[in-house]
Structures are given as C-alpha cells and as structure tokens.
Motif scaffolding. Structure first.
Motif, PDB file in Angstrom:
ATOM      1  N   HIS A 196       0.854  -1.348  -0.247  1.00  0.00           N
ATOM      2  CA  HIS A 196      -0.111  -0.111   0.127  1.00  0.00           C
ATOM      3  C   HIS A 196       1.009   1.258   0.100  1.00  0.00           C
ATOM      4  N   GLN A 416     -11.633  -4.849   2.712  1.00  0.00           N
ATOM      5  CA  GLN A 416     -12.332  -3.508   2.919  1.00  0.00           C
ATOM      6  C   GLN A 416     -11.036  -2.757   3.512  1.00  0.00           C
ATOM      7  N   CYS A 418      -7.729  -3.402   2.733  1.00  0.00           N
ATOM      8  CA  CYS A 418      -6.831  -3.249   1.663  1.00  0.00           C
ATOM      9  C   CYS A 418      -7.345  -2.315   0.800  1.00  0.00           C
ATOM     10  N   ASN A 419      -8.472  -2.266   0.441  1.00  0.00           N
ATOM     11  CA  ASN A 419      -9.140  -1.136  -0.411  1.00  0.00           C
ATOM     12  C   ASN A 419      -9.086   0.301   0.195  1.00  0.00           C
ATOM     13  N   PRO A 427     -10.763  -1.536  -6.627  1.00  0.00           N
ATOM     14  CA  PRO A 427     -11.146  -2.235  -5.598  1.00  0.00           C
ATOM     15  C   PRO A 427     -11.152  -3.831  -5.630  1.00  0.00           C
ATOM     16  N   SER A 429     -12.555  -7.304  -4.843  1.00  0.00           N
ATOM     17  CA  SER A 429     -14.057  -7.879  -4.467  1.00  0.00           C
ATOM     18  C   SER A 429     -14.143  -9.073  -3.727  1.00  0.00           C
TER      19      SER A 429
END
Length: 528
Positions: A196, A416, A418-419, A427, A429
């Motif tokens: 990230h 969620q 990680c997004n 994103p 899913s």
C-alpha cells in the motif's frame, strides 16, 4: 443385489463403529476445531476492523490522507525530513503475471524519508532481471516532478549463485551488504507482495515508536484465481492469519515482509547473518528462532495486510509443490530447542489436520447409511444406531457453517481494509470467492498437509524454484541446479524461471507425489 446388500452391511457396520466412544470423541474434537478457528478469526477481524474504524474517524476529522497516517500533522514537512533512511531489499526469481504491478506498488511508495530499493537477482539470465530493468528505466523516465529521484534510489543487483544457503537468503544478504551506510532500517519484501502507499511509512513509524522491536512483519490476503489449487493455498494461509492479526506482539513471522534494524546485520547481532548464511534454508524460520532464543520482540501492525493475487493458471501440482516447500521448512533448524519446537509444530499440525478431516469422513458414512435405510425401508431397529450419528453429523454441519461465516467475515474485513489502504487501486471484491470450493479446499488441504510433512521428513530434500536443496542436521549441505531439477515455473506466481528455454513439463499431481515418495531414501547417498 448381492453387491448392494454387501454395501449396506458395510455402511451399517461403519456407521455403528462411528458411534463408538472413540469415534464420538474424534467427531466432537472436529466440532471443537471448527469453533476454535471461528473464534480466532472473529478476534482477527476485530483487530482489522478496529483499524478501519480509526481510519474512518480520522477521515471524518478532516484527514483525507488517513490511508497514510492517522495524524495529518505527521505529513508536515518538518516531520517528514526527520524520517530515517530505509533500504528495501527484494530477492527476485523468475517473472510472472503479477510481478510488474507488485514491483510498481513497492517503488511508488509515499514514504517521505530517503528510500533505496535493491532488486537482487542471481544472474542476468534470470527473466526477472530484464523485466525489472525495463521497469526501472520507465520509472526514471516517467517519474513526475513531485517525486525526487535523489530521495528514491532504485538499483538492480546481481548476487551470483548461492553455495551455503538458499538462493533467496543469499540474495537478501548481498542486498544487505551493499545497502546505504546511513540506512537505519532494512525491509525485506518478496516479489509477490503488493504494498500500500503508506506501508513503509507505517512500518517505520512503529519501529521509531518502539525501539525494542526486533522484527516487524505482515501477512498476505490471498486472492484466489478460481482453481482448486489457489483455494487450497488460501485455505492454508487463513489459519495462520490469526497469528498476524494481533495488532502488536506476535510469535509468527512471514518472510514476505520483514523490517529490521540495519545495524543488526552490520554487527551480526545474535548471529543473524551467520545463522542465515551458514546452511540457512528459511529466512523467516531462522530469524524467528533467533528472536525466540534471545526473547526479542516481533510485532505485526494491523495495517500490514497485503493483497496477494495468485496465478490465473495455478494448477494443483503447483499447489502441492508449494505445500511441500512449506512443510520442508520444519525440517530446517538452528538449535536443539529450535528442532524440538519444529517437531512439536510438525506433530500438532499433522494431528489437527487429520483430526479436522476425519469427522467429515465419518459424517459421510452416517449420511450414506441413512440414505440407504430410507431407500430400502429397513426395519426400525436398524435405524436406531444411525440416529445418533446423524445428530453428530448435524452438529458438525452447524460448526462448519459457523466456521465458514467467520472466515467470510475476516476476508471481508481484510478486503475492506486493503481497499481503504490503497484508494488509487481498483477495489478488490469479495464476490470473486467461491465458497463451495473453499469448503472442498479445507478438506483437501488438511488431508494433504500430513502427507506432505511426512514426505518432507523422510526425503530431507526439496525443489524450490528450480533448485533442489538437501538438508543434513537442519542445514543445507548440498545444492543442485538445472532445469532437470524441477519445472520451468515457480509454484504460486506461475513465474517463468528459465525464460523461453523449453516448455514446462506436464506433471500430474500423482506423478509429483510418487516422485516425492521415491526420494525418501535418497539422502542416504550423501550421508558421510
């Protein structure tokens, strides 16, 4: 008709045997294992969800950069110029479909301090060398003016062939040897880690906050590609994820992401360099053993969870090779205490794996017996013993549903998180996960783990990315190279290891298993 009668007799006898006190204990134990896993994943989801809530609260408070840090004041220039230098060492082997995206996520970090990235390959013949050379060239040409190349240094290092340890460890140590003299921390990353933007900053902030930390680590969130092999790997990693979702101190260590003090390597503190270099096979197991022996702190911050896309053509034989590599790790050790701990892990994991699978086999017997009774309309007295088995099978089904729901919840929370940590990326899913295959993978993976562990124990040799390593007394003592030693592809990423020099042999899972069994007695040739 005679055949069906014999089948009925067998099913009824087996169902009756599965209602014995020992069988009931095994089935009850299976329910307990399911519920224990479910509870562990609930706590792991709580830790990750707490981080999500903190990020949302920070954004509500006006910090639109909460994915980088909770306190926006930490992004002030006065704070950024004080950040320590970090050297990122990435040992590479081969080139696969997700590598470029992973590498881009690493070198485009939004860490505000001085950074250097060292991509380390064994030779210029490695397909990774040419791929990363193009990436580095593009990075230097296309970097925006806002990114200063004097603070972000990217190098490709040719390490040569290892002779005393695994090639990965050799590449890591070569990277450490040439890292910048002013680097305060060194971060080891695998080439399948997708960072990230704020990952390096978050890891460094924790190290600065608590100088007692010896190693910081993280863990991958597997993104299955749809094959059974990819779901088996996802299933293999999920129980381990509990140990990395503590939000702080942990006893686990993942070699894909490890941040340490650079001086620990410069000074060979606790023998970290010699322990790795002299016969080391697994970097994380060796360093975890050193940390345990000297009571040093290992931590895993809640934001250290990384998307891990698996190869789209990840076949079942490649999953088996990966499992063999993972179980082979327990055959390497540094001290007698480390050997005892590995043997304990070996025994406990094998016991729990088959203890998990056995109740499902018994439940299938109970269900099959009930079906045959209803089809043949047997007398009531023949159905008495099956009713108890059906009750136990129903309890197991309920526990399985609870376990899958808990696993689903943790996966949802980690997706969620990680997004939110990578808002610039498409994103991830949860809808792409096939939960029917996940259930099948649970049974397959837990059944095969003891088989793989036993093969590893008796063979004392294993192929890792085209190189065969032989162990003796827990250390590497023989290394064999060449395409004849293994496939042209690595296990998880489907990476090309030898470029286009030949096509990968089509080896079935059965043939791979037979080959492993045939090597049980092979090390005897090298014993002296």
């Amino acid at each position: 008709m005679v055949g069906f009668e014999a089948l009925d007799t067998f099913l009824f006898s087996a169902s009756r045997a599965c209602c014995s006190p020992l069988a009931i204990f095994i089935q009850t134990q299976g329910c307990i294992i399911c519920l224990t896993l479910a509870i562990g994943w609930v706590f792991a989801a709580y830790v990750r969800n707490r981080e999500i809530r903190q990020m949302k609260d920070s954004m509500k408070g006006g910090n639109s950069f909460a994915f980088l840090c909770h306190d926006i004041n930490d992004l002030e220039h006065s704070a950024q110029i004080k950040l320590p230098r970090v050297s990122v060492v990435m040992p590479l082997k081969g080139f696969g479909e997700h590598n470029l995206q992973n590498w881009r996520s690493q070198i485009t970090s939004l860490y505000g301090g001085p950074l250097e990235f060292l991509f380390v390959v064994e030779s210029t013949e490695d397909p990774a060398y040419h791929a990363v050379s193009i990436l580095v060239s593009d990075f230097k040409v296309n970097t925006s003016p806002s990114v200063h190349l004097d603070s972000v240094d990217v190098k490709i290092v040719v390490a040569g062939l290892s002779t005393t340890c695994s090639q990965k460890i050799h590449n890591q140590l070569v990277g450490v040897d040439i890292m910048h003299k002013d680097s305060k921390y060194v971060l080891f990353l695998d080439d399948d880690v997708r960072l990230h933007p704020g990952s390096i900053g978050a890891l460094t902030a924790e190290m600065e906050k608590n100088p007692e930390i010896f190693i910081q680590t993280g863990y991958p969130l597997d993104l299955p590609s749809g094959s059974l092999g990819s779901y088996c790997i996802y299933e293999y990693h999920m129980p381990c994820s509990m140990g990395f979702a503590t939000g702080g101190k942990t006893f686990f260590l993942w070699g894909g992401c490890m941040m340490m003090h650079a001086d620990d390597f410069r000074n060979d503190l606790y023998g970290v360099v010699t322990g790795l270099r002299d016969g080391g096979y697994s970097d994380d197991m060796t360093l975890a053993a050193i940390a345990g022996a000297h009571k040093r702190l290992i931590t895993s911050p809640p934001v250290a969870v990384f998307p891990h896309p698996l190869a789209s053509d990840l076949t079942f034989p490649r999953y088996w090779n990966y499992l063999r590599k993972q179980t082979f790790v327990l055959e390497s050790y540094t001290t007698k205490v480390n050997w005892i701990m590995n043997r304990a892990l070996f025994s406990i994991h094998c016991y729990l794996s088959w203890g998990f699978v056995a109740p499902y086999i018994m439940a299938m017997i109970h269900i099959a017996a009930v079906i045959r009774i209803h089809l043949k309309e047997h007398a009531f007295e023949k159905t008495v013993f099956t009713s108890g088995g059906l009750i136990i099978a129903s309890c197991l089904a309920i526990c399985t549903v609870v376990e899958l729901l808990s696993k689903w919840n943790l996966t949802k929370v980690e997706i969620q998180l990680c997004n939110m940590l990578s808002p610039e990326e498409p994103p991830v899913s949860l809808g792409s996960y096939n939960w029917g295959l996940i259930f099948v993978a649970m049974l397959v993976d837990n059944f095969l783990y003891p088989v793989s562990a036993i093969c590893s124990h008796f063979s004392q040799s294993n192929n890792w990315s085209g190189i065969r390593y032989h162990l003796k007394n827990g250390k590497i003592f023989k290394i064999e190279r060449g395409q004849e030693c293994g496939s042209n592809y690595s296990d998880l990423g489907g990476k090309h290891l030898y470029g286009k020099r030949g096509t990968p042999p089509k080896i079935s899972f059965v043939n791979s298993l037979v080959r492993s069994l045939a090597q049980w007695h092979q090390p005897k040739k090298f014993d002296a």
